[in-house]
Design a protein around this motif. Sequence first.
Motif, mmCIF file in Angstrom:
data_model
loop_
_atom_site.group_PDB
_atom_site.id
_atom_site.type_symbol
_atom_site.label_atom_id
_atom_site.label_comp_id
_atom_site.label_asym_id
_atom_site.label_seq_id
_atom_site.Cartn_x
_atom_site.Cartn_y
_atom_site.Cartn_z
ATOM 1 N N ARG A 125 10.530 1.865 -15.948
ATOM 2 C CA ARG A 125 10.575 3.338 -16.043
ATOM 3 C C ARG A 125 11.102 3.765 -17.403
ATOM 4 O O ARG A 125 10.583 4.724 -18.006
ATOM 5 C CB ARG A 125 11.436 3.914 -14.918
ATOM 6 C CG ARG A 125 10.759 3.912 -13.564
ATOM 7 C CD ARG A 125 11.481 4.822 -12.585
ATOM 8 N NE ARG A 125 12.813 4.325 -12.261
ATOM 9 C CZ ARG A 125 13.075 3.489 -11.264
ATOM 10 N NH1 ARG A 125 12.081 3.046 -10.496
ATOM 11 N NH2 ARG A 125 14.305 3.067 -11.023
ATOM 12 N N ARG A 126 12.128 3.077 -17.909
ATOM 13 C CA ARG A 126 12.627 3.409 -19.242
ATOM 14 C C ARG A 126 11.545 3.148 -20.289
ATOM 15 O O ARG A 126 11.415 3.915 -21.261
ATOM 16 C CB ARG A 126 13.870 2.590 -19.555
ATOM 17 C CG ARG A 126 14.354 2.698 -21.004
ATOM 18 C CD ARG A 126 14.848 4.074 -21.370
ATOM 19 N NE ARG A 126 16.139 4.339 -20.797
ATOM 20 C CZ ARG A 126 17.300 3.998 -21.343
ATOM 21 N NH1 ARG A 126 17.321 3.393 -22.518
ATOM 22 N NH2 ARG A 126 18.426 4.294 -20.741
ATOM 23 N N LEU A 127 10.768 2.102 -20.119
ATOM 24 C CA LEU A 127 9.671 1.813 -21.041
ATOM 25 C C LEU A 127 8.688 2.985 -21.081
ATOM 26 O O LEU A 127 8.271 3.436 -22.156
ATOM 27 C CB LEU A 127 8.968 0.532 -20.615
ATOM 28 C CG LEU A 127 7.690 0.147 -21.381
ATOM 29 C CD1 LEU A 127 8.019 -0.167 -22.821
ATOM 30 C CD2 LEU A 127 7.016 -1.049 -20.709
ATOM 31 N N GLY A 128 8.320 3.509 -19.899
ATOM 32 C CA GLY A 128 7.430 4.659 -19.868
ATOM 33 C C GLY A 128 8.042 5.887 -20.496
ATOM 34 O O GLY A 128 7.371 6.636 -21.226
ATOM 35 N N ASP A 129 9.338 6.112 -20.237
ATOM 36 C CA ASP A 129 10.016 7.272 -20.841
ATOM 37 C C ASP A 129 10.050 7.174 -22.359
ATOM 38 O O ASP A 129 9.853 8.169 -23.057
ATOM 39 C CB ASP A 129 11.438 7.387 -20.289
ATOM 40 C CG ASP A 129 11.467 7.713 -18.803
ATOM 41 O OD1 ASP A 129 10.435 8.191 -18.297
ATOM 42 O OD2 ASP A 129 12.496 7.468 -18.152
ATOM 43 N N ILE A 130 10.310 5.959 -22.873
ATOM 44 C CA ILE A 130 10.341 5.761 -24.325
ATOM 45 C C ILE A 130 8.981 6.073 -24.938
ATOM 46 O O ILE A 130 8.872 6.763 -25.961
ATOM 47 C CB ILE A 130 10.769 4.317 -24.655
ATOM 48 C CG1 ILE A 130 12.259 4.111 -24.322
ATOM 49 C CG2 ILE A 130 10.503 3.990 -26.112
ATOM 50 C CD1 ILE A 130 13.214 4.837 -25.228
ATOM 51 N N LEU A 131 7.916 5.579 -24.305
ATOM 52 C CA LEU A 131 6.569 5.834 -24.825
ATOM 53 C C LEU A 131 6.233 7.324 -24.779
ATOM 54 O O LEU A 131 5.667 7.871 -25.732
ATOM 55 C CB LEU A 131 5.550 5.033 -24.021
ATOM 56 C CG LEU A 131 5.560 3.511 -24.244
ATOM 57 C CD1 LEU A 131 4.671 2.819 -23.230
ATOM 58 C CD2 LEU A 131 5.114 3.177 -25.662
ATOM 59 N N GLU A 132 6.582 7.980 -23.675
ATOM 60 C CA GLU A 132 6.289 9.417 -23.563
ATOM 61 C C GLU A 132 7.072 10.223 -24.600
ATOM 62 O O GLU A 132 6.529 11.107 -25.268
ATOM 63 C CB GLU A 132 6.632 9.898 -22.156
ATOM 64 C CG GLU A 132 6.312 11.360 -21.908
ATOM 65 C CD GLU A 132 6.620 11.792 -20.495
ATOM 66 O OE1 GLU A 132 6.320 12.945 -20.139
ATOM 67 O OE2 GLU A 132 7.181 10.974 -19.729
#
Length: 493
Positions: free
Chosen positions: A261-268
């Motif tokens: 989830r943090r990976l997705g947040d970083i990308l967004e």
Amino acid sequence: MLVRSDGCPVDPAGIGEFPRPPEEPFVLEEESAGHDWALWCRSRGILSCIVVPLLAGGRAVGSVGLASSARGTLRADDLRRLRLVSDLLGALRDYEGRLAGVQGLFDEINRALDRALAVDRAMRIPPTYRGLARAVGASLDATYCQIAVRDSADCLIIAGSGGRRPPRRRVAGASLPLAQLGRCAQAIRENRGVVVHYDHSDRLDEAERVAFLSPATRSVIILPFVAGARTQGVLLVGEERESRCPACGPERVAVLELVARRLGDILEMSRALERERLAVRRRERKFAIERQRLAREVHDEVGQSLTALLVRLRSLKAYEPAILEELQGLERMAQEAMNGARAVAYGIRQLGSQGDPLEEAHRFADTVLSAAHCRLSWLEERTDVRVPVRVAREIARVINESVTNIVRHARADAVRIHLAYPPGRIRVVIHDDGIGFSSDQATVAKDGRGLGLLGNTERLTRIGGIFDVCGSPEGGTSVLVEAPLALGMRLRA
């Protein structure tokens, strides 16, 4: 651990190694003469002994017991107490094991979130899939990890790999339809982690294993992530070590779901910042184009009109000697207006420039004074002193205003600008050989004269500096500008 009571004749130094832990509680009796523990006790002068196994995971991993050199000193109550002690020690061992596992998970997620997926770093440098995969792979206790992204054709493609031994791609840039990747599709559809275990010869033709995993993979955790409204993908954490396969429990899956989830947040977040940066660059380009257009208009339209006026005035001087003085005055006014137009055009072009403010002031002075046929001598004492941006910007604006005043009013042939760096401060002296300056000109008049000097004083006051102008009608004009290099300090006039 051995504990010896007072008066015990048995020397702990002679105990030596213990036998294997018994499967059942052992009590030293006459009929147990052939038991390993009985032989061990007899050889050491122990006549009474109770040994209880220490169990972990259903098997004996140690032993706890009581021993005495006197016969009949141990009773049934001692056996019950030893069973309780053994149960407590087993529970303590299990607790320590779970605690070590939780500590390991905490360290792993701390490395992943605070180092590999740090928000402040992503705000400074836009991350790439490859960079994120390498950073996550280096922080996780796994053989490798891969990031697969869902594209517009509803296929998954590996965008980045990392870890100790990332799999080699059989076909570079290959993608597979999500419909053929059942486990990945399940993770994305249910929005939860999916754990898959493999034997060496198990499911060799499974789509995920063929396309994304290494042949030696024993387990993989497939973790979905979402990066905005348009991007979905999975983080695959693969493990080739047999000893690490039991570690794919629910606690570790929950931890890795947080990492995904943090990976997705970083990308967004990174994409939102990149869109904002692109929008800022577009606006800056539009402003630059508009500044250039305004500069051309000022230079061409106003400059050409004033040039035509100067040509006509000079031609009239040859035919109308009676009004020669008046025509000369008009010529000076037109010349000053044209010089001012050039200065304004240059200033518009330089507006928003990201270079060194003092270098920009140097170029401004050189351009404007050369247009007014005035020589410039720029002397700067080169040092390693770093001038704060705010101080350099205010000093540069004062230099620009002073040069503009020289072009408009001084009628000078030469200008000298000297930059020096006394300890803790910057000093600029501007001297021209023009018609001079009187103190009456320092006051603000109704027609706006004197506002530039007042603005210079206010600029220097804001940064704790001083501004002074002195001159005489026969000796030209000198401008002194001085400011501290440390913000918050203030110089005395």
